[in-house]
Motif scaffolding. Structure first.
Motif, PDB file in Angstrom:
ATOM      1  N   MET A 141       0.883  -1.034  -0.021  1.00 19.87           N
ATOM      2  CA  MET A 141      -0.072  -0.076   0.062  1.00 19.87           C
ATOM      3  C   MET A 141       0.771   1.227   0.048  1.00 19.87           C
ATOM      4  O   MET A 141       2.009   1.251   0.857  1.00 19.87           O
ATOM      5  CB  MET A 141      -0.912  -0.008   1.264  1.00 19.87           C
ATOM      6  N   TYR A 146       4.257  -4.755  -7.145  1.00 24.27           N
ATOM      7  CA  TYR A 146       2.913  -4.710  -6.202  1.00 24.27           C
ATOM      8  C   TYR A 146       2.386  -6.231  -6.161  1.00 24.27           C
ATOM      9  O   TYR A 146       2.602  -7.011  -6.806  1.00 24.27           O
ATOM     10  CB  TYR A 146       1.870  -4.221  -7.282  1.00 24.27           C
ATOM     11  N   ASP A 206      -1.004  -8.220  -5.469  1.00 26.58           N
ATOM     12  CA  ASP A 206      -2.258  -7.847  -6.050  1.00 26.58           C
ATOM     13  C   ASP A 206      -3.263  -6.931  -5.204  1.00 26.58           C
ATOM     14  O   ASP A 206      -4.259  -6.450  -5.800  1.00 26.58           O
ATOM     15  CB  ASP A 206      -3.269  -9.229  -6.335  1.00 26.58           C
ATOM     16  N   GLU A 207      -3.213  -7.123  -4.006  1.00 29.52           N
ATOM     17  CA  GLU A 207      -4.053  -6.316  -3.166  1.00 29.52           C
ATOM     18  C   GLU A 207      -3.788  -4.930  -2.688  1.00 29.52           C
ATOM     19  O   GLU A 207      -4.316  -4.298  -2.065  1.00 29.52           O
ATOM     20  CB  GLU A 207      -4.128  -7.438  -1.704  1.00 29.52           C
ATOM     21  N   CYS A 208      -2.732  -4.419  -3.364  1.00 32.04           N
ATOM     22  CA  CYS A 208      -2.186  -3.167  -3.104  1.00 32.04           C
ATOM     23  C   CYS A 208      -3.164  -2.084  -3.549  1.00 32.04           C
ATOM     24  O   CYS A 208      -3.922  -2.317  -4.775  1.00 32.04           O
ATOM     25  CB  CYS A 208      -0.818  -3.045  -3.908  1.00 32.04           C
ATOM     26  N   ILE A 209      -3.330  -1.122  -2.792  1.00 34.06           N
ATOM     27  CA  ILE A 209      -4.090   0.207  -3.264  1.00 34.06           C
ATOM     28  C   ILE A 209      -3.246   1.260  -2.979  1.00 34.06           C
ATOM     29  O   ILE A 209      -2.957   1.416  -1.759  1.00 34.06           O
ATOM     30  CB  ILE A 209      -5.604   0.323  -2.483  1.00 34.06           C
ATOM     31  N   LYS A 210      -3.100   2.107  -4.087  1.00 32.08           N
ATOM     32  CA  LYS A 210      -2.378   3.508  -4.021  1.00 32.08           C
ATOM     33  C   LYS A 210      -3.345   4.522  -3.558  1.00 32.08           C
ATOM     34  O   LYS A 210      -4.454   4.634  -4.321  1.00 32.08           O
ATOM     35  CB  LYS A 210      -1.563   3.761  -5.271  1.00 32.08           C
ATOM     36  N   ARG A 211      -3.228   5.232  -2.432  1.00 27.98           N
ATOM     37  CA  ARG A 211      -4.178   6.233  -2.145  1.00 27.98           C
ATOM     38  C   ARG A 211      -3.299   7.635  -2.404  1.00 27.98           C
ATOM     39  O   ARG A 211      -2.481   7.574  -1.596  1.00 27.98           O
ATOM     40  CB  ARG A 211      -4.645   6.083  -0.957  1.00 27.98           C
ATOM     41  N   LEU A 232      -8.210   6.826  -5.444  1.00 29.05           N
ATOM     42  CA  LEU A 232      -7.641   5.287  -5.262  1.00 29.05           C
ATOM     43  C   LEU A 232      -7.076   5.013  -6.692  1.00 29.05           C
ATOM     44  O   LEU A 232      -8.002   5.282  -7.479  1.00 29.05           O
ATOM     45  CB  LEU A 232      -8.810   4.367  -4.641  1.00 29.05           C
ATOM     46  N   SER A 243      -5.456   1.669  -8.415  1.00 26.90           N
ATOM     47  CA  SER A 243      -5.043  -0.002  -8.438  1.00 26.90           C
ATOM     48  C   SER A 243      -3.714  -0.113  -9.183  1.00 26.90           C
ATOM     49  O   SER A 243      -3.333   0.614  -9.981  1.00 26.90           O
ATOM     50  CB  SER A 243      -6.279  -0.613  -9.239  1.00 26.90           C
ATOM     51  N   PRO A 244      -3.147  -1.399  -8.963  1.00 28.83           N
ATOM     52  CA  PRO A 244      -2.043  -1.839  -9.941  1.00 28.83           C
ATOM     53  C   PRO A 244      -2.312  -1.838 -11.323  1.00 28.83           C
ATOM     54  O   PRO A 244      -1.617  -1.490 -11.990  1.00 28.83           O
ATOM     55  CB  PRO A 244      -1.578  -2.967  -9.007  1.00 28.83           C
ATOM     56  N   ALA A 245      -3.527  -2.381 -11.463  1.00 26.58           N
ATOM     57  CA  ALA A 245      -3.795  -2.468 -12.875  1.00 26.58           C
ATOM     58  C   ALA A 245      -3.671  -1.077 -13.702  1.00 26.58           C
ATOM     59  O   ALA A 245      -3.454  -0.856 -14.916  1.00 26.58           O
ATOM     60  CB  ALA A 245      -5.170  -3.004 -13.171  1.00 26.58           C
TER      61      ALA A 245
END
Length: 244
Positions: free
Chosen positions: A1, A169, A171-176, A186, A188-190
């Motif tokens: 994160m 990353y 998969d569960e990472c969220i960049k805020r 928010l 996402s890695p995608a």
């Protein structure tokens, strides 16, 4: 994160004594509120958008435990005996509206992002793990793994290497992205992959530096300064790799 403050020129900030005292108090409320079974003190610690997370391995697979402020308040209401906690708090850095802190208590290590919202500092993200029986220097392979993930995140971003950037990353990472006005974006890695693959992130002459605050067990706290951003990053070791 990761929690990012945009842009870099807005990240130069001198924390006041009042800032530091309130950041510390938020961490104290978090630790003592839970340990002393005080739900009101526990609630005071949190920004309403805070998430608390931990990777665990069970039944042959990795799982992510996610706790919210509401769930932590309910845990503080339980019937377990209150304890008088022993703890250490370190405030590693304060930027414009974001701070990075660490808490070492009787049983856990918590690495934290703290944000200033409506004039008050509150916990915004917590990554935690069991505290090892003895504090020691992290193995060199862990330091190398943390540094490599941080480099894959920032270096690959600025040179437009999307596949390498994606390696940073879980998969569960969220960049805020937290702005001083309190708005939260928010990412996402995608989405980060798409930005990078489209060449939107390439910046000739970009510079960056990486500072590891600490690595304890399977969690690490890192600050990444670059030409455009300051990123406060939590990394976890899961599925055989260090990642955001």
């Amino acid at each position: 994160m990761t929690t990012t403050t945009p842009p870099a020129e807005a990240a130069t900030y001198t924390a006041t004594e009042e800032d530091l005292a309130e950041i510390r108090q938020a961490v104290v409320d978090y630790c003592e509120g839970y340990s002393c079974r005080d739900p009101e003190q526990t609630a005071r610690a949190y920004h309403p958008e805070c998430v608390k997370r931990k990777f665990v391995q069970a039944y042959g697979a990795w799982h992510l435990i996610v706790r919210t402020p509401a769930s932590m308040v309910e845990l503080a209401r339980n019937d377990e005996p209150a304890i008088d906690p022993t703890y250490e708090i370190f405030i590693d850095d304060v930027s414009d509206g974001i701070a990075s802190a660490r808490l070492y208590s009787d049983r856990w290590v918590d690495i934290m992002h703290v944000v200033r919202a409506r004039g008050h500092w509150k916990l915004f993200h917590v990554t935690f793990d069991d505290l090892p029986p003895e504090r020691a220097e992290p193995p060199e392979e862990d330091r190398e793994g943390v540094m490599q993930a941080a480099l894959d995140y920032v270096e690959a971003w600025y040179i437009g290497h999307a596949d390498r950037h994606a390696r940073a990353y879980h998969d569960e990472c969220i960049k805020r992205i937290y702005a001083p006005n309190g708005s939260i974006e928010l990412v996402s890695p995608a989405a980060m992959y798409d930005y990078c693959a489209n060449g939107e992130t390439v910046l000739d002459g970009a510079e960056w530096s990486i500072e590891i605050d600490d690595i304890v067990g399977s969690v690490a706290s890192v600050r990444i300064d670059s030409t455009l951003y300051v990123d406060y990053v939590h990394l976890a070791k899961a599925r055989g790799k260090w990642g955001l």
